[in-house]
Design an enzyme around this catalytic site. Structure first.
Site, PDB file in Angstrom:
ATOM      1  N   GLU A 191      -3.665   0.764  -1.793  1.00  0.00           N
ATOM      2  CA  GLU A 191      -4.892   1.228  -1.434  1.00  0.00           C
ATOM      3  C   GLU A 191      -4.662   2.745  -0.679  1.00  0.00           C
ATOM      4  O   GLU A 191      -3.849   3.002   0.226  1.00  0.00           O
ATOM      5  CB  GLU A 191      -4.538   0.269  -0.152  1.00  0.00           C
ATOM      6  CG  GLU A 191      -6.044  -0.528  -0.632  1.00  0.00           C
ATOM      7  CD  GLU A 191      -6.012  -1.829   0.502  1.00  0.00           C
ATOM      8  OE1 GLU A 191      -6.079  -2.612   0.249  1.00  0.00           O
ATOM      9  OE2 GLU A 191      -5.897  -0.996   1.828  1.00  0.00           O
ATOM     10  N   ASP A 218     -10.003   0.664  13.078  1.00  0.00           N
ATOM     11  CA  ASP A 218      -9.029   1.053  12.624  1.00  0.00           C
ATOM     12  C   ASP A 218      -8.489   0.839  14.160  1.00  0.00           C
ATOM     13  O   ASP A 218      -9.559   1.493  14.738  1.00  0.00           O
ATOM     14  CB  ASP A 218      -8.813   2.747  11.686  1.00  0.00           C
ATOM     15  CG  ASP A 218      -8.919   2.357  10.267  1.00  0.00           C
ATOM     16  OD1 ASP A 218      -7.913   1.288  10.003  1.00  0.00           O
ATOM     17  OD2 ASP A 218      -9.994   2.204   9.265  1.00  0.00           O
TER      18      ASP A 218
END
Lengths: 266, 405
Positions: free
Chosen positions: A49, A60
């Site tokens: 990824e 995040d």
């Protein structure tokens, strides 16, 4: 056939679960990413990824935010990330690569242009954190045309209706966010995860990956017992951050954690 | 002046929160369920008589509504053109329009059984308005604020702390409002079960843009009646500043179907649009997706959000509410920009001539009205939203003049 299908089929045959590391492209420098990708494959990664840096990564935690900031100091763009995948493909044509990021850089490039260039670069899947299937009709059409898979997140707050909607829109695998929180948080409850994964399995035949909050070999092993894939991000990115000025050390440290996870997962 | 034939009021957004191509729901999956829950609660309570009665009582007795409409006669005479009327949102409790919305959302939070309130703030006005209602309702309150804004709005930071809120400094990105919003979103994802996120502007994922608009539309509803009583006619022009755009949409919305009313939204041109150092996405940006909605943004060719600049912290935001994006494309509202210097001149003018110290945000609207008025007839009327008072800006203005308070 998409590399993601091939990979999961193969793993199923030999009775193993997928290990999916996440790193942010261009962190800490543009030159380090492709060698790091190869090293991660060497350490047992089954799918990679690759994070596309964004100025406002609202899903995040601090670790991946700082990774984005480091990459953006080098002005890493979506086009740069695609060219890293192109370079990676020169030496590895089997490991699936999934881009992970936010919608805006793709909006600016244009969905069709992005889909075509992603395909050309050798991207297999795209996970965009801030687009639910309801808003993704045009993007899904563009990705489908080139057989790049849309990967969607499922969350602890997803209702049965939404699980169905998302699994119907997704392809390749689905990604269950193990916690209510941002990447890198730490209060993962294995039995809750197991229950939700079981619920998702009722709805879909797609492989189920689990991520957010998986920090060590022990957790990776526990998750691998209930899911088809284990995604690890912040724990790796922290290691890159710790050795941001020493790419070789950073790589070794990432490899070390992946090897221990791979070993624990079987 | 372009006008639309179809009525606008009540027609938008669609069920998924779209204003044409703008708005929508662009958030991580974890927030989709909670946003649906919020939407249902909002739709239920906005037609609930008990809720509406409680809201209206609070607006009257706690906020001090209706706010006055004031004819700035001396200033109008000096400018030598249209008559300028000011909608005095600066006279509200806490000193700005922000509380119209925080009162509404906090009542909703309570109805939904949430015990913890979070908010983002730029100038600190929304933070103060949120901390205020949280104090009154006995709810825990955390306000996210960029480090840059904390430094230039110390007084408001202290006010929030006095009110019992925890002000959490945000040091990521540009350390301003957009980063505070990111951080508030992260908090919300993490504490989804007990937390209500009070967004301060008409941006964010559906239903925020429509919900905040509906809570702020009280400004325009009152002004529409007041101006007809005082001036004996409808206004010829409306002017309001636009950062995220909540005070502007609050004033504009009830007038959108009045075809003869020209409407001006004033963005912050900072050092000038040509300098690139500004906060004017509608005038000089392009569409993209940020903070849960599609709208005009300040962004580079790679889709990265760029840092904005304005003398006023409250306008220092790279996006704008999606309804404004739609109103721009539809040609119903004219979006213009006023730079730091022009805003400062208007700040001083209103202070000296009318004895009203406006917020630097509102000074942008005043500056545009001062440009517009001389081009109009003395019998014509400009209605300006004086969205906040300038007490919070004393340090900023003093610093520009080389003084330290």
């Amino acid at each position: 056939m998409n590399r993601i299908n091939v990979r999961f089929d193969k793993l199923k045959e030999i009775g193993r679960k997928a290990l999916i590391p996440y790193v942010t492209a261009g962190d800490p420098t543009p030159q380090t990413t492709v060698p790091l990708m190869h090293a991660m494959v060497g350490a047992g990664a089954n799918i990679i990824e690759l994070g596309v840096p964004f100025s406002d990564p609202m899903a995040d935690g601090p670790v991946i935010q700082r990774a984005s900031e480091r990459a953006l100091k080098h002005n890493i763009s979506l086009r740069d990330v695609l060219s890293m995948v192109t370079t990676f493909r020169k030496m590895d044509d089997i490991t699936p690569v999934v881009l992970m990021g936010y919608l805006n850089p793709i909006e600016i490039m244009g969905y069709e242009c992005f889909a075509e260039q992603a395909k050309q670069a050798g991207v297999d899947g795209v996970l965009i954190v801030d687009i639910p299937p309801e808003e993704a009709t045009d993007l899904l059409a563009a990705l489908q045309k080139v057989e790049v898979y849309p990967i969607f997140l499922l969350a602890p707050t997803s209702t049965p209706e939404r699980i169905k909607l998302i699994c119907d829109a997704a392809n390749g695998f689905v990604y269950y966010v193990a916690i209510k929180g941002v990447t890198g948080a730490s209060h993962l409850d294995i039995s809750e995860v197991a229950a939700k994964v079981a619920e998702i399995r009722q709805v879909t035949d797609l492989p189920i990956g689990v991520g957010f909050g998986i920090k060590d070999a022990e957790t990776a092993e526990q998750i691998s017992k209930v899911a088809d894939a284990v995604v690890v991000g912040s724990a790796l990115v922290s290691r890159i951050e710790a050795h941001a000025d020493e790419p070789q050390k950073a790589k070794n440290s990432v490899v070390e954690l992946l090897l221990s996870m791979r070993k624990a997962m079987g | 002046m372009a006008t639309k034939v179809d009525p606008i009021i009540g027609s938008l957004p669609d069920a998924q929160g779209h204003f044409g191509p703008y708005g929508g729901l662009f958030v991580p999956e974890t927030l989709m369920g909670p946003l649906a829950e919020l939407r249902e609660a909002y739709e239920r309570y906005m037609v609930d008589e008990t809720f509406i009665a409680e809201l209206e009582a609070d607006l009257a007795n706690y906020v001090g509504r209706p706010s006055a409409l004031y004819h700035a006669e001396r200033w109008s005479r000096e400018l030598g053109g249209a008559q300028i009327y000011l909608k005095r949102e600066d006279l509200n409790h806490t000193g700005a329009h922000k509380i119209n919305n925080t009162i509404g959302q906090a009542l909703l939070a309570k109805r939904m059984g949430k015990t913890r309130i979070i908010a983002e703030t730029g100038a600190g006005q929304h933070g103060v308005a949120t901390a205020t209602v949280a104090a009154r309702l006995g709810l825990e309150c955390v306000v996210y604020m960029g480090e840059v804004d904390i430094a230039r709005q110390e007084a408001n930071v202290y006010r929030m702390r006095l009110l019992g809120a925890e002000v959490r400094p945000v040091s990521s990105g540009s350390k301003t409002l957009k980063d505070a919003l990111n951080e508030a979103m992260r908090d919300w994802v993490t504490h989804i079960d007990n937390t209500f996120y009070i967004i301060g502007t008409v941006a964010g994922p559906h239903p925020y843009p429509v919900m905040v608009r509906d809570f702020q539309a009280v400004i325009g509803r009152e002004a529409r009646e007041q101006i007809q009583q005082q001036a004996g006619k409808m206004p010829d022009a409306l002017v309001a500043c636009v950062g995220g755009g909540s005070n502007a949409i609050g004033l504009f919305y009830p007038f959108l179907d009045d075809k003869d009313v020209a409407i001006y939204g004033v963005e912050a041109a900072g050092d000038g649009l040509e300098s690139g150092r500004h906060a004017a996405p509608l005038c000089a940006g392009r569409p993209g997706v940020l903070h849960g909605n599609r709208t005009y943004l300040m962004e580079d060719d790679n889709g990265q959000i760029i840092e904005t600049h304005s003398i006023s912290a409250g306008l220092d935001y790279p996006g704008v509410g999606p309804e404004h994006a739609w109103l721009k494309d539809a040609g119903r509202v004219n979006y213009v920009a006023i730079d730091d210097q022009e805003a400062l001149s208007a700040f001083h003018a209103l202070t000296k001539i009318e004895g009203i110290i406006p917020a630097l945000e509102s000074s942008h609207a005043l500056a545009y009205a001062a440009k517009l008025a001389p081009t109009m007839d003395k019998k014509q009327v400009i209605l300006v939203n004086l969205s906040g008072r300038g007490d919070k800006d004393m340090h900023t203005v003093a610093a520009i003049e080389g003084l330290k308070l």
